[in-house]
Design an enzyme around this catalytic site. Structure first.
Site, short mmCIF file in Angstrom:
data_model
loop_
_atom_site.label_atom_id
_atom_site.label_comp_id
_atom_site.label_asym_id
_atom_site.label_seq_id
_atom_site.Cartn_x
_atom_site.Cartn_y
_atom_site.Cartn_z
N HIS A 1 49.61 40.21 51.14
CA HIS A 1 48.53 39.88 52.08
C HIS A 1 48.03 41.15 52.80
CE1 HIS A 1 46.48 37.56 55.23
NE2 HIS A 1 46.91 38.49 56.04
N GLU B 1 45.96 34.85 32.00
CA GLU B 1 47.03 35.47 32.79
C GLU B 1 48.39 35.30 32.14
OE1 GLU B 1 46.15 35.07 37.27
OE2 GLU B 1 45.79 33.06 36.47
N ASP C 1 48.86 39.10 37.00
CA ASP C 1 49.85 38.19 36.45
C ASP C 1 50.15 38.47 34.98
OD1 ASP C 1 50.82 36.48 38.49
OD2 ASP C 1 48.84 35.58 38.62
C1 PEP Z 1 45.54 38.22 38.60
O1 PEP Z 1 46.60 37.62 38.40
O2 PEP Z 1 45.24 39.28 38.02
C2 PEP Z 1 44.58 37.72 39.60
C3 PEP Z 1 43.42 38.30 39.75
O3 PEP Z 1 44.96 36.67 40.38
P1 PEP Z 1 45.92 36.82 41.67
O4 PEP Z 1 46.11 38.27 41.96
O5 PEP Z 1 45.24 36.10 42.76
O6 PEP Z 1 47.17 36.15 41.17
MG MG Z 2 46.88 35.59 39.11
#
Ligand code: PEP
Ligand code: MG
Length: 592
Positions: free
Chosen positions: A190, A432, A456
């Site tokens: 965050h 992802e 991810d």
């Molecule tokens: C990701 O996983 O690359 C993505 C953009 O989603 P988040 O970072 O919100 O998991």
């Molecule tokens: Mg993600």
């Protein structure tokens, strides 16, 4: 002394330290005569009441100054103040131990924090910062202490703390806080996300910076390389003043590209969009020249509040975003909770492996009531601009089919009720998981676009927890395994005539962006502040050269060799960008 951490937001800050965590309370421990117990308890209730009023005032002001999204956290704080178990325990212990209420209250708060931190549950860990935050407020009221706040700082300061609580971050005023450094956190925490959107240079994951600095120490934050210098020599300060000036001038120069197209030297137009967490970030996206919103992390709308957002409230937010960005498109990623993002209002049980657990689309399909409210709000808002829908964490074709089935039912219902929506609204899938990447040819039949979520995808394909700083050195976007998956996704998308974007952090790094460009990526989406440098890269190279570079890079056997090669190519083709690229990848960190 130099500390190495994880670069969270680029830029350089030189200034004096304000340690946020140095706030210690020395509570009185005198004996309370029996006759005074009642008064002591009344004092406690009054302090709770006053704290409540204070929080409501702050919440009100933040709504006015920064918008509703930033103020949601205070709803969680108000809940702590109403926790009957906590209040009853304080009252009982004051009666039993006959000690001043601040003494008992501090012990009870510490006990709560201690119990929660041992539970090893990410959701409860989030609550720790709320309890700590509110606990300190109540103590300050009880003891008549002034709050050391991030507001009204007399001079610009660099904040050093274990972590920054969401309410602290919400109160940051640009220009007063010029940088920050924290013990914990990764690039997607965050704190890091907020630092990037506020464009405040930050280094996180420094492990023990709070122990190594004190108030008024001079520090340099190098948010590009992830370094912090504590009481550096005049020579180092001089060198960094020059660096800072150069970085800022370079940033201003790059902003001049704002209204120019992101087109390669040989005339290929490449999409460049912004990632946002809250609608309040839109002006910054426009100021940095975003062609649209490539990722709206809608779950932030659900976080730090005591209830679920109703359809009307979501509709208002999506409508606003659609209108402000029109004619550009806005991709709303549907609720992506779980992993490291938890919501207090949904009763989600503790899991052994939350990143592999009941999260994102899996949760939404299991709780269609919650999911449908969001989808309906998006559909209704879609007439106000150009909205697109994107499903997170797809692992197979059935999930897309099920989600689309719900969407079609909602569309049918809206048609029947003559409620307008965009009949051509595009639906896309985030790529992802390795399984999604490897079955992209099948998925392409169900959607209109792909967006690769490398934050991810890298963690799942390399089996590296993205939030664990101990193994951060293994988190390599240029791992040949990762690059092959990405290439496979882009090629499969193009074979099926659908466009492929990327909204993971990888897209915002010039050296990685050069490879992605050459691999055929159609759209790059990133935090607004990173847009100018990637646009500059795109405008400074030929697509045909980037293609050759990517082709060669894919023949190299290790992440390190690919990274070094890509960086050397950036240095050669766009020399001024080499200095603002991470020389050692995104997440490498070892303390020296
Ligand atoms: C990701 O996983 O690359 C993505 C953009 O989603 P988040 O970072 O919100 O998991
Ligand atoms: Mg993600």
């Amino acid at each position: 002394m130099m500390l190495r951490g994880i670069p969270a937001a680029p830029g350089i800050a030189i200034g004096k330290v304000l340690c946020l965590d140095s706030e210690e309370f020395t509570v009185p421990d005198r004996n309370i005569p029996k006759g005074e117990i009642k008064r002591e308890i009344q004092r406690f209730k009054k302090a709770l009441d006053q704290t409540r009023k204070e929080i409501l005032l702050i919440q009100d002001r933040i709504i006015k100054e920064m918008g509703k999204g930033h103020a949601e956290i205070f709803n969680a704080h108000l809940l702590v103040l109403e926790d009957t178990m906590l209040i009853d325990e304080v009252v009982t212990q004051v009666e039993k131990q006959r000690l001043p209420v601040e003494n008992i209250f501090l012990k009870v708060i510490k006990k709560y924090i201690n119990v929660f931190s041992k539970m090893d549950d990410e959701y409860l860990k989030e609550r720790i910062s709320d309890i700590d935050d509110v606990g300190k407020r109540v103590l300050r009221v009880l003891m008549g202490k002034e709050r050391k706040t991030l507001q009204n700082l007399k001079e610009p300061m660099i904040i050093v703390s274990y972590d920054l609580s969401p309410s602290d971050t919400a109160m940051i005023q640009k220009g007063h806080v010029i940088g920050f450094a924290t013990d914990i956190g990764g690039r997607t925490s965050h704190t890091a996300i907020m630092a990037k959107s506020l464009e405040i240079p930050a280094v996180v994951g420094l492990e023990d910076i709070t122990k190594r600095t004190k108030n008024n120490d001079t520090v340099i934050i190098d948010g590009i390389k992830g370094l912090v210098f504590i009481n550096p020599s005049e020579d180092i300060i001089k060198k960094y003043r020059v660096e800072k000036k150069r970085f800022e001038e370079f940033g201003r120069d790059l902003l001049k590209l704002k209204d120019l197209p992101s087109k390669t030297l040989d005339g290929h137009r490449i999409g460049i969009a912004a990632n946002i967490e809250l609608p309040e970030e839109l002006p910054s996206c426009i100021a940095h020249g975003a062609d649209g919103i490539g990722l709206y992390r809608s779950e932030y709308f659900y976080m730090n509040r005591s209830d679920l957002p109703a359809e009307e409230e979501q509709y208002d937010a999506y409508k606003l975003v659609a209108r402000q960005m029109a004619p550009h498109s806005v991709i709303i990623r549907t609720l992506d909770l779980g992993g490291d993002k938890f919501l207090s209002q949904l009763d989600i049980p503790h899991e052994m492996n939350p990143f592999l657990g009941w999260r994102a689309i899996r949760f939404c399909l299991a709780r269609p009531g919650v999911f449908k409210i969001q989808l309906r709000a998006i559909l209704r808002a879609s007439v106000e601009g150009k909205l697109k829908i994107m499903y997170p964490l797809i692992s197979g074709i059935e999930e897309v089919q099920q989600a689309n089935q719900l969407l079609n039912e909602l569309k049918e219902d809206l048609r029947k009720k003559r409620i307008p929506f965009d009949e051509d609204i595009e639906v896309g899938a985030m790529i992802e998981t390795p399984s999604a990447a490897m079955t992209c040819d099948l998925l392409a039949k169900e959607v209109k676009f792909f967006s690769i979520g490398t934050n991810d995808l890298i963690q799942y394909s390399l089996a590296i927890d993205r939030a664990n700083e101990k193994i951060a050195y293994l988190y390599a976007p240029t791992h040949p395994g990762v690059l092959r998956l990405i290439k496979q996704v882009i090629d499969a998308g193009h074979r099926s005539n659908i466009w492929v974007g990327m909204c993971g952090e990888m897209a915002s790094e010039p050296s990685f962006a050069l490879l992605l460009l050459g691999m055929g990526l159609d759209e790059f989406s990133m935090s607004a502040g990173s847009i100018p440098k990637v646009k500059h890269l795109i405008r400074s190279v030929k697509l045909s050269d980037a293609q050759k570079i990517a082709e060669y890079a894919l023949t190299l056997p290790t992440a390190k060799e690919i990274e070094t090669y890509a960086l050397a190519k950036v240095k050669e083709l766009v020399p001024d960008l080499a200095d603002v690229s991470y020389a050692e990848g995104l997440e490498k960190k070892v303390n020296e």
